[in-house]
Design a protein around this motif. Structure first.
Motif, PDB file in Angstrom:
ATOM      1  N   ILE A  20      41.951  42.730  60.672  1.00 54.34           N
ATOM      2  CA  ILE A  20      42.674  41.566  60.151  1.00 54.34           C
ATOM      3  C   ILE A  20      44.037  41.533  60.829  1.00 54.34           C
ATOM      4  CG2 ILE A  20      43.472  40.373  58.068  1.00 54.34           C
ATOM      5  CD1 ILE A  20      41.582  42.288  56.464  1.00 54.34           C
ATOM      6  N   VAL A  21      44.290  40.472  61.579  1.00 50.74           N
ATOM      7  CA  VAL A  21      45.523  40.382  62.365  1.00 50.74           C
ATOM      8  C   VAL A  21      46.458  39.354  61.725  1.00 50.74           C
ATOM      9  CG1 VAL A  21      46.477  39.965  64.660  1.00 50.74           C
ATOM     10  CG2 VAL A  21      44.173  40.924  64.428  1.00 50.74           C
ATOM     11  N   MET A  22      47.701  39.767  61.528  1.00 51.83           N
ATOM     12  CA  MET A  22      48.670  38.884  60.873  1.00 51.83           C
ATOM     13  C   MET A  22      49.874  38.664  61.778  1.00 51.83           C
ATOM     14  SD  MET A  22      48.481  40.675  57.130  1.00 51.83           S
ATOM     15  CE  MET A  22      46.980  40.585  56.141  1.00 51.83           C
ATOM     16  N   TYR A  39      52.763  38.704  49.637  1.00 52.39           N
ATOM     17  CA  TYR A  39      51.724  37.822  49.100  1.00 52.39           C
ATOM     18  C   TYR A  39      50.332  38.329  49.491  1.00 52.39           C
ATOM     19  CZ  TYR A  39      49.642  33.392  47.585  1.00 52.39           C
ATOM     20  OH  TYR A  39      48.913  32.434  46.930  1.00 52.39           O
ATOM     21  N   GLN A  40      50.178  38.719  50.748  1.00 50.93           N
ATOM     22  CA  GLN A  40      48.852  39.164  51.200  1.00 50.93           C
ATOM     23  C   GLN A  40      48.471  40.520  50.618  1.00 50.93           C
ATOM     24  OE1 GLN A  40      46.748  37.145  52.305  1.00 50.93           O
ATOM     25  NE2 GLN A  40      48.264  35.518  52.591  1.00 50.93           N
ATOM     26  N   ARG A  64      47.283  39.747  47.300  1.00 52.36           N
ATOM     27  CA  ARG A  64      45.951  39.152  47.351  1.00 52.36           C
ATOM     28  C   ARG A  64      44.880  40.235  47.536  1.00 52.36           C
ATOM     29  NH1 ARG A  64      42.185  37.703  46.519  1.00 52.36           N
ATOM     30  NH2 ARG A  64      41.076  35.725  46.547  1.00 52.36           N
ATOM     31  N   LEU A  65      45.207  41.269  48.314  1.00 55.10           N
ATOM     32  CA  LEU A  65      44.260  42.373  48.484  1.00 55.10           C
ATOM     33  C   LEU A  65      44.127  43.172  47.193  1.00 55.10           C
ATOM     34  CD1 LEU A  65      45.046  43.703  52.078  1.00 55.10           C
ATOM     35  CD2 LEU A  65      43.009  42.466  51.317  1.00 55.10           C
ATOM     36  N   ARG A  83      44.494  42.064  44.256  1.00 55.69           N
ATOM     37  CA  ARG A  83      43.695  41.228  43.352  1.00 55.69           C
ATOM     38  C   ARG A  83      42.209  41.361  43.664  1.00 55.69           C
ATOM     39  NH1 ARG A  83      44.263  34.714  43.018  1.00 55.69           N
ATOM     40  NH2 ARG A  83      42.081  34.757  43.606  1.00 55.69           N
ATOM     41  N   PHE A  84      41.912  41.451  44.955  1.00 57.34           N
ATOM     42  CA  PHE A  84      40.515  41.662  45.365  1.00 57.34           C
ATOM     43  C   PHE A  84      39.964  42.943  44.733  1.00 57.34           C
ATOM     44  CE2 PHE A  84      37.707  43.995  48.285  1.00 57.34           C
ATOM     45  CZ  PHE A  84      36.668  43.097  48.434  1.00 57.34           C
ATOM     46  N   SER A 136      42.240  37.680  51.695  1.00 63.00           N
ATOM     47  CA  SER A 136      43.313  37.678  52.706  1.00 63.00           C
ATOM     48  C   SER A 136      42.981  37.078  54.074  1.00 63.00           C
ATOM     49  CB  SER A 136      43.867  39.085  52.876  1.00 63.00           C
ATOM     50  OG  SER A 136      44.484  39.461  51.676  1.00 63.00           O
ATOM     51  N   ILE A 196      45.231  33.789  54.881  1.00 56.90           N
ATOM     52  CA  ILE A 196      46.282  33.588  55.895  1.00 56.90           C
ATOM     53  C   ILE A 196      45.934  32.438  56.843  1.00 56.90           C
ATOM     54  CG2 ILE A 196      47.185  35.953  55.803  1.00 56.90           C
ATOM     55  CD1 ILE A 196      45.666  36.603  58.354  1.00 56.90           C
ATOM     56  N   GLU A 206      35.617  36.204  46.253  1.00 53.23           N
ATOM     57  CA  GLU A 206      36.159  37.196  47.167  1.00 53.23           C
ATOM     58  C   GLU A 206      35.262  37.263  48.396  1.00 53.23           C
ATOM     59  OE1 GLU A 206      39.012  38.265  46.833  1.00 53.23           O
ATOM     60  OE2 GLU A 206      39.500  38.124  44.708  1.00 53.23           O
TER      61      GLU A 206
END
Lengths: 435, 172
Positions: free
Chosen positions: A329-331, A339-340, A343-344, A346-347, B100, B104, B138
């Motif tokens: 996963i590239v950001m 935030y991300q 989100r993880l 929360r996953f 995620s 994004i 998810e």
């Protein structure tokens, strides 16, 4: 090949050679591409010889753990006194990972052939392929391929006239990330809630239905026919310096790159080549900020760390993370890391099976604290609170789901602390409504 | 947790069994593929959901009966797995990935567009015309093709807010 893109010169195309080619989906097409020769060869070998060949190749589990495949097979009892089972893990659910899906969609017979060889090698007459419920297209392709393989004698009571019996059963999941954990998967096949089991006993001793069982990932099993056909020495030679990591690896790259997709590389390829040459670098005007190299369960790397990494099992560990499933996963610099990471978390809170307290409570509270920070109500003490929670979530539970939730939180705080501080100090507009 | 009618207050509509005729034969073919009947539970629940759209209390009772399990046990399994519906949903069930990798790349805007174009308004609600229910899910395992959505069994990749209207129109 970088499906859905043309193959890049820096790739080493073995498993993905026929991605995108509809002919490879059919039995006849697969045979024209040289398919099922390896199974015929295997049926003429002893079980032990197959296990030794796979051991010698250096093949390691491609689902995430990286355990040596031949060694795993050798744990199965030598004598078959009660039924042995092979389970193929096709529950691909690790965020960032989408490689097994392409294997099943484009080369279903590669997987069936790999499963058949593995089943014979471990003394199993039945193989269950556990496909996640959401994979509707792979399910259809695999169902048709199993039917065709059966009709052509590659499966059934007398595989290619060898007298050996190999049966393949597709089992559909129903939406539970945790069922990708091998003992949870066995419970799910048995018609139970997908709670992981305490080990020992290990599956090779008492696994599916209490019988000796081996569980392997789709990509691992699909590599087996190539190893038998071209030899362990050939597979081992696919390596750029580190003999502990051999062969090719499918890398799923997603997020902020110009050409997301699956790429197949020799172990030891510089990660920089994958990110910049194969994937085309960041979107125009952007810079890379962070990379999660092995699916969402591994520590986050900064762009600098990632770009200095040698892409193999040991190389990624050396830079503080893990190769995992190689779902990358590239950001880029537009990403709100807090935030991300929330989100993880929360996953993982959503996917916790809730049987271990540290996981049930830890994933939920981690999520809530991150929510509070994003709502502008965080406190400076929250850093320590999150790290304490993560400490209690690591190495203390039946499976590693809670460790996986802690990994992005701890590495995120270490590497992107100023982003958390901006929310806590009120220097950044809240990203979530009040909680 | 059940969204169905309360215990003892359900209207006295006769329950029509799922596992009769060809469905029963299909289930019995499955028995040969597993050493226990219990192992046929997930496949049997899928058959119920395909036939009825959701898994009711009565269906749980029927499944328990044919697999020689207790209804409480079956309910425990049904509620573990998120893809089984324990209450009726719209004619088309839409699942949007917002984990995620998709997040994004703009998944939350796809959710907003879907809620607007389907008329559902909020997550989990069914549109007034009964056509759609939209939920966030998810990771759908197609992270390189953001945003993937599942409409019933149709897996649709690379969905953007602009494409949502056209997709919604394809479903009656």
């Amino acid at each position: 090949m970088g499906y859905p893109h043309p193959s890049h010169p820096k790739e080493t195309v073995v498993l993905s050679k026929h991605f995108g080619d509809p002919e490879a989906r059919t039995y006849a097409g697969w045979v024209r591409h040289g398919g099922y020769q390896a199974l015929r060869k295997a049926l003429g070998m002893t079980r032990e010889a197959i296990v030794e060949e796979v051991k010698a190749s250096g093949l390691r589990g491609r689902g995430g753990a990286g355990f040596p495949t031949g060694l795993k097979w050798s744990f199965m009892p030598k004598e078959v006194v009660k039924p042995h089972y092979l389970v193929c893990n096709a529950d691909e659910s690790e965020p960032g990972t989408f490689k097994d899906r392409e294997i099943m969609r484009w080369t279903p017979h590669a997987l069936i052939e790999g499963c058949a060889i593995a089943a014979y090698a471990i003394g199993a007459e039945r193989c269950y392929i556990y496909i996640r419920g959401e994979f509707t297209e792979p399910w259809k392709v695999m169902s048709a391929a199993v039917e065709e393989a059966l009709a052509n004698g590659a499966l059934g009571d007398d595989v290619f006239g060898s007298g050996k019996r190999i049966e393949m059963v597709l089992h559909r999941g129903a939406g539970a990330y945790i069922c990708g954990e091998e003992t949870a998967m066995m419970n799910s096949i048995e018609g139970r809630r997908g709670n992981p089991r305490i080990k020992p006993p290990f599956p090779a001793v008492a696994g599916l239905f209490g019988m000796p069982t081996t569980i392997n990932n789709v990509e691992t099993l699909s590599a087996v026919p190539h190893i038998l056909e071209r030899g362990a020495a050939w597979y081992k030679s696919l390596c750029l310096g580190n003999p502990k990591s051999t062969g090719t690896k499918l890398v799923s790259v997603c997020g902020h790159v110009r050409r997301p997709g699956n790429y197949e590389v020799t172990m030891g390829t510089p990660l920089r080549d994958i990110l910049h040459d194969m994937c085309g670098g960041p979107p125009p005007g952007r810079k890379f900020k962070a990379v999660i190299p092995g699916g969402s369960s591994v520590p986050i790397m900064t762009a600098e760390e990632a770009e200095a990494t040698v892409f193999d099992y040991e190389g990624v560990v050396e830079k503080g993370s893990m190769l995992g499933s190689a779902g990358m996963i590239v950001m880029d610099d537009s990403t709100d890391m807090v935030y991300q990471i929330w989100r993880l978390a929360r996953f993982y809170a959503h996917e916790s099976c809730a049987q271990c307290t540290q996981c049930r409570e830890g994933t939920a509270w981690t999520t809530r604290i991150l929510e509070r920070i994003l709502a502008g109500k965080g406190k400076v003490d929250d850093f320590q609170l999150l790290l304490d929670l993560s400490e209690n979530m690591t190495g203390k539970t039946i499976c590693v789901l809670s460790d996986s939730c802690a990994a992005p939180v701890v590495s995120g705080i270490q590497k992107f602390r100023s982003e958390f501080e901006a929310y806590i100090a009120g220097a950044r507009e809240p990203a979530l409504a009040s909680v | 947790m059940s969204g169905g009618a309360g215990h003892g207050t359900a209207p006295a509509e006769a329950y029509v069994p799922v596992f009769a005729g060809p469905a029963r034969a299909r289930l019995e073919q499955l028995f040969a593929k597993y050493p226990t009947r219990q192992a046929c539970l997930l496949p049997a629940l899928w058959m119920v959901q395909e036939a009825r759209g959701w898994i009711s209390e009565q269906a749980i009772g029927e499944v328990a009966d044919v697999l020689e399990l207790t209804p409480a046990y079956v309910k425990g399994v049904v509620t573990f797995y998120t893809m089984y519906h324990t209450h009726p949903v719209g004619r088309h069930f839409v699942q949007v990935c917002t984990t995620s990798p998709c997040n994004i790349c703009g998944a939350e805007d796809v959710v907003k567009a879907l809620l607007r174009e389907t008329g559902c308004g909020e997550l989990g609600a069914t549109s007034p015309d009964g056509r759609f229910t939209v939920i966030e899910v998810e990771c759908l395992g197609a992270c390189g093709f953001p945003t993937p959505i599942l409409v019933d069994d149709d897996f649709i990749e690379n969905v953007t807010p602009e494409k949502v209207k056209g997709i919604v129109q394809r479903y009656e």
